[in-house]
Design an enzyme around this catalytic site. Sequence first.
Site, PDB file in Angstrom:
ATOM      1  N   LYS A   1       0.824  -1.201   0.000  1.00 58.26           N
ATOM      2  CA  LYS A   1       0.000   0.000   0.000  1.00 58.26           C
ATOM      3  C   LYS A   1       0.866   1.263   0.000  1.00 58.26           C
ATOM      4  O   LYS A   1       2.041   1.255   0.367  1.00 58.26           O
ATOM      5  CB  LYS A   1      -0.942  -0.002   1.203  1.00 58.26           C
ATOM      6  CG  LYS A   1      -2.052  -1.057   1.127  1.00 58.26           C
ATOM      7  CD  LYS A   1      -3.138  -0.663   0.149  1.00 58.26           C
ATOM      8  CE  LYS A   1      -4.228  -1.725   0.009  1.00 58.26           C
ATOM      9  NZ  LYS A   1      -5.132  -1.775   1.162  1.00 58.26           N
TER      10      LYS A   1
ATOM     11  N   ARG B   1      -4.116 -10.044   4.065  1.00 56.78           N
ATOM     12  CA  ARG B   1      -4.368 -10.134   2.617  1.00 56.78           C
ATOM     13  C   ARG B   1      -3.129  -9.610   1.903  1.00 56.78           C
ATOM     14  O   ARG B   1      -2.764  -8.445   2.063  1.00 56.78           O
ATOM     15  CB  ARG B   1      -5.607  -9.305   2.271  1.00 56.78           C
ATOM     16  CG  ARG B   1      -6.029  -9.359   0.815  1.00 56.78           C
ATOM     17  CD  ARG B   1      -7.310  -8.553   0.616  1.00 56.78           C
ATOM     18  NE  ARG B   1      -7.767  -8.596  -0.767  1.00 56.78           N
ATOM     19  CZ  ARG B   1      -7.382  -7.761  -1.720  1.00 56.78           C
ATOM     20  NH1 ARG B   1      -6.514  -6.781  -1.427  1.00 56.78           N
ATOM     21  NH2 ARG B   1      -7.843  -7.879  -2.949  1.00 56.78           N
TER      22      ARG B   1
END
Length: 273
Positions: free
Chosen positions: A219, A253
């Site tokens: 991210k 995840r």
Amino acid sequence: MPDSLWPAGPSPWIMGILNVTPDSFSDGGQFIDPVHAVEQARRMIEEGADIIDVGGESTRPGAQSVPAKAQIERVVPVIQAIRRFWDGPISIDTTRAQAAEAALDAGASWINDISALRDDPAMAVLAARRGCPTVLMHMLGTPRDMQSAPHYDDVVGEVCGFLADRARTADAIGIARDRLILDPGIGFGKTLEHNLALLRHLPRLTSLGYPVLIGASRKSFIGHLTGAAVDNRLPGSLAAALAAVDAGAAIVRVHDVAATRQALTVHAALRPR
């Protein structure tokens, strides 16, 4: 239907990301070909994935919505092919009930809804009727506008409150409590400081009593902290995953399954007994 709705081993579980899209932020276009997508799924399973998360719509910042029909055309052949050689959990990453139902009919067993059942009223009814594990995620706005100056007075309190409310709503609709998973939505309508605050204070979310999923892999907050480009964020992704597990996350995840499995294995061995 697969042999089990849940992974065979104890948590933390690794959810492997399989984006069957042309435009996802990290791996867009790599697995749009079903043959390549199925090869990647097989690779992640061999590397130790407990769940495979298949998505046919990018949710990167600025992404446009993809019609359910197009999502179905992307994900159904891939799910059907995976199900031929694997009976573990496959999740469908979508906010559209039509796409989710087609995926469930093809062999998926989880719903992963970034809108927490808000975008499509039929999704909650579907999840209740099918009795499948359902991920409720927090997002401020939509993928198209979520990073346009996100603001909170108390990001941890507001995210926890939102997810608690969505869980109560899901329960009232008929989704069993033991089928719900909560996700604070790292990177979905959050600044660097918002993301860090949610990860630092994750026990406030786990204290609600539901399994918590954390998707921090590659991210942008990792890039903001380190300066690393998206394809060089594995060390930061592993650090975030281990911190999340220490704070009580049940599922991480990730894009990089083998490295995450190795890190979790060593991490577990080093924990006090």
